[in-house]
Design an enzyme around this catalytic site. Structure first.
Site, short mmCIF file in Angstrom:
data_model
loop_
_atom_site.label_atom_id
_atom_site.label_comp_id
_atom_site.label_asym_id
_atom_site.label_seq_id
_atom_site.Cartn_x
_atom_site.Cartn_y
_atom_site.Cartn_z
N ALA A 57 0.89 -1.17 0.06
CA ALA A 57 0.05 -0.12 0.06
C ALA A 57 1.09 1.34 -0.01
O ALA A 57 1.96 1.03 0.55
CB ALA A 57 -0.88 -0.01 1.23
N GLY A 68 0.65 -5.07 0.90
CA GLY A 68 -0.24 -4.92 -0.05
C GLY A 68 -0.17 -5.63 -1.28
O GLY A 68 -1.10 -6.15 -1.85
N GLU A 76 -0.30 -9.43 -0.61
CA GLU A 76 -1.80 -9.35 -0.42
C GLU A 76 -2.91 -9.31 -1.50
O GLU A 76 -3.67 -10.26 -1.84
CB GLU A 76 -2.39 -8.29 0.73
CG GLU A 76 -1.77 -8.66 1.97
CD GLU A 76 -2.17 -7.46 3.18
OE1 GLU A 76 -1.68 -6.32 2.75
OE2 GLU A 76 -2.34 -7.75 4.08
N GLU A 111 5.05 -4.97 7.07
CA GLU A 111 4.27 -4.07 7.84
C GLU A 111 4.72 -3.59 9.16
O GLU A 111 4.65 -2.66 9.69
CB GLU A 111 2.66 -4.41 7.64
CG GLU A 111 2.06 -4.26 6.35
CD GLU A 111 1.91 -5.49 5.77
OE1 GLU A 111 2.66 -6.60 5.84
OE2 GLU A 111 1.21 -5.62 4.63
N1 CAA Z 1 4.64 3.25 -0.55
C1 CAA Z 1 5.08 4.27 -0.82
N2 CAA Z 1 6.21 4.69 -1.53
C2 CAA Z 1 7.09 3.39 -1.93
C3 CAA Z 1 6.52 2.21 -1.42
C4 CAA Z 1 5.36 2.04 -0.67
N3 CAA Z 1 4.91 0.90 -0.03
N4 CAA Z 1 7.59 1.44 -1.67
C5 CAA Z 1 8.34 1.92 -2.37
N5 CAA Z 1 8.10 3.46 -2.43
C6 CAA Z 1 8.93 4.47 -3.15
C7 CAA Z 1 10.12 4.79 -2.18
O1 CAA Z 1 9.53 5.94 -1.41
C8 CAA Z 1 10.94 5.53 -3.19
O2 CAA Z 1 10.60 6.83 -3.69
P1 CAA Z 1 11.58 8.10 -3.75
O3 CAA Z 1 12.31 7.75 -5.28
O4 CAA Z 1 10.55 9.24 -4.09
O5 CAA Z 1 12.19 8.04 -2.48
C9 CAA Z 1 10.77 4.55 -4.62
O6 CAA Z 1 9.48 3.84 -4.42
C10 CAA Z 1 11.84 3.58 -4.79
O7 CAA Z 1 11.87 2.93 -3.55
P2 CAA Z 1 13.27 2.66 -2.87
O8 CAA Z 1 14.37 3.71 -2.95
O9 CAA Z 1 12.95 2.37 -1.19
O10 CAA Z 1 13.92 1.40 -3.43
P3 CAA Z 1 14.72 0.19 -2.72
O11 CAA Z 1 15.34 -0.57 -4.04
O12 CAA Z 1 15.89 0.64 -2.05
O13 CAA Z 1 13.90 -0.71 -1.89
C11 CAA Z 1 11.99 -1.92 -1.20
C12 CAA Z 1 12.90 -1.48 -2.18
C13 CAA Z 1 12.84 -2.74 -0.31
C14 CAA Z 1 10.89 -2.50 -1.86
C15 CAA Z 1 11.48 -0.51 -0.32
O14 CAA Z 1 11.01 0.51 -1.26
C16 CAA Z 1 10.51 -0.65 0.64
O15 CAA Z 1 10.90 -1.35 1.60
N6 CAA Z 1 9.38 -0.34 0.36
C17 CAA Z 1 8.25 -0.37 1.49
C18 CAA Z 1 7.56 -1.98 1.65
C19 CAA Z 1 6.77 -2.02 2.81
O16 CAA Z 1 6.91 -1.56 3.93
N7 CAA Z 1 5.56 -2.35 2.08
C20 CAA Z 1 4.14 -2.56 3.20
C21 CAA Z 1 3.56 -1.08 2.99
S1 CAA Z 1 2.14 -1.12 4.23
C22 CAA Z 1 0.98 -2.08 3.47
O17 CAA Z 1 0.89 -2.81 2.31
C23 CAA Z 1 -0.30 -2.01 4.45
C24 CAA Z 1 -1.43 -3.13 3.92
O18 CAA Z 1 -1.12 -4.23 4.41
C25 CAA Z 1 -2.63 -2.91 3.18
#
Ligand code: CAA
Length: 248
Positions: free
Chosen positions: A56, A99, A102, A122
Site C-alpha cells: 500500500a 499489500g 496481499e 508492515e
Molecule cells: N509506499 C510508498 N512509496 C514507496 C513504497 C510504498 N509501499 N515502496 C517504495 N516506495 C517508493 C520509495 O519511497 C521511493 O520513492 P522516492 O524515490 O521518491 O524516494 C521509490 O518507491 C523507490 O523505492 P526505494 O528507494 O525504497 O527502493 P529500494 O530498491 O531501495 O527498496 C523496497 C525497495 C525494499 C521494496 C523498499 O522500497 C521498501 O521497503 N518499500 C516499502 C515496503 C513496505 O513496507 N510495504 C508495506 C506497505 S504497508 C501495507 O501494504 C499495508 C497493507 O497491508 C494494506
C-alpha cells in the site's frame, strides 16, 4: 487483450507500484470491466520487472486516522478484486510486499519469475497486514511460517515461496509472461461456467472460516493508526531514517 485473456499491468514504477488509493480504484474498475466483458475469460495481473507492488502507498496513508480509513473504505475496496468471477493469474516479478503480496493472494493462481520476493513487512513500519495477509498467508503457507514472516517482516525468494505453496510455478524472468499467457489460454479454453463454478467453490472452501478473521484484521489495522509507532514508522520510511519505536 490476446484471445480471451486480458492482461492488467500495474504501472507506477517510480514508486515500485505502491498501491495508492487512485491506483487501486483504477485496478478495481478495470477488473470490473473485464468481469462484465463476455469476450474475456481469464485475467492476468502483473507489475514491472522490479516490483509487482511494494505495498500500500505508505506516504498516502501515513497521516490517516482510523475513522478516515473506515469511511473511505480504503482497504475494504480491495476486496472487490476477490469478487471477480473470472480467474485471475498473478504474474509476479520483483517485490510483492505488504499489500502487494496481499493483492497477489487475492488472485487465484500465483506464478513468479526467479526475481520475485514476497513478504509482509508492515511490522517494520509500525502496523500489521491489513488487506488479508494475516489470514490468507496463514492459510497458504501454514501458521508457523506465516507468523515468522509477519513478525520478522523478512522477505522470501520465489523458490522459497514455491516450496511453501504460495507460488505454483517459478520461471526465468524473460519467460514469465509467455508462461502466464499459456496458462491463461489453457483455462480460457475450459468450459467457462465450469471454470466459474470451480473458482467459486475453491474460494468458498478457502474463505468461509476466514471471513471473521479478516474483519478483525481490518479493525486492528485501522486501530494501529492511533499509535505513535505507526506515525513514527511511516515518517521514518519517508525520511529514509531508522524508526524509533516507543511501544505506544
Ligand atoms: N509506499 C510508498 N512509496 C514507496 C513504497 C510504498 N509501499 N515502496 C517504495 N516506495 C517508493 C520509495 O519511497 C521511493 O520513492 P522516492 O524515490 O521518491 O524516494 C521509490 O518507491 C523507490 O523505492 P526505494 O528507494 O525504497 O527502493 P529500494 O530498491 O531501495 O527498496 C523496497 C525497495 C525494499 C521494496 C523498499 O522500497 C521498501 O521497503 N518499500 C516499502 C515496503 C513496505 O513496507 N510495504 C508495506 C506497505 S504497508 C501495507 O501494504 C499495508 C497493507 O497491508 C494494506
Amino acid at each position: 487483450m490476446r484471445g480471451a485473456v486480458a492482461t492488467l499491468t500495474l504501472n507506477r514504477p517510480k514508486a515500485l507500484n505502491a498501491l495508492s488509493p487512485e491506483l487501486m480504484d483504477e485496478l478495481v474498475a478495470a477488473i470490473a470491466r473485464c468481469d462484465a466483458d463476455e469476450s474475456i475469460r481469464v485475467l492476468i495481473l502483473t507489475g514491472g520487472p522490479k516490483a509487482f507492488a511494494a505495498g500500500a502507498d505508505i506516504k498516502a496513508m501515513s497521516q490517516s486516522t482510523p475513522m478516515k480509513m473506515l469511511t473511505s473504505e480504503i482497504i475494504a475496496k480491495w476486496d472487490r478484486v476477490r469478487d471477480c468471477r473470472k480467474p485471475i493469474i498473478a504474474a509476479v516479478s520483483g517485490y510483492a510486499l505488504g499489500g502487494g503480496c496481499e493483492l497477489a493472494m487475492m488472485c487465484d493462481i500465483i506464478i513468479a519469475s526467479d526475481t520475485a520476493k514476497f513478504g509482509q513487512p508492515e511490522i517494520t513500519i509500525g502496523v500489521i497486514p491489513g488487506a488479508g495477509g494475516t489470514q490468507r498467508l496463514t492459510r497458504a503457507i501454514g501458521p508457523y511460517r506465516a507468523m515468522e514472516l509477519i513478525l520478522t517482516g523478512d522477505m522470501i525468494s520465489a523458490q522459497e515461496a514455491a516450496s511453501y505453496g504460495l507460488v505454483s510455478r517459478v520461471y526465468p524472468a524473460d519467460e514469465l509472461m509467455a508462461a502466464a499467457q499459456a496458462m491463461a489460454e489453457k483455462i480460457a479454453a475450459r468450459p467457462p461456467l465450469a471454470v466459474r463454478m470451480a473458482k467459486d467453490a475453491v474460494r468458498y472452501a478457502a474463505e468461509t472460516t476466514v471471513r471473521e478473521g479478516l474483519e478483525i484484521e481490518k479493525r486492528n489495522f485501522y486501530l494501529l493508526f492511533d499509535t505513535y509507532d505507526q506515525k513514527e514508522g511511516m515518517a521514518a520510511f519517508a525520511e529514509k531514517r531508522k524508526p524509533e519505536f516507543r511501544g505506544e
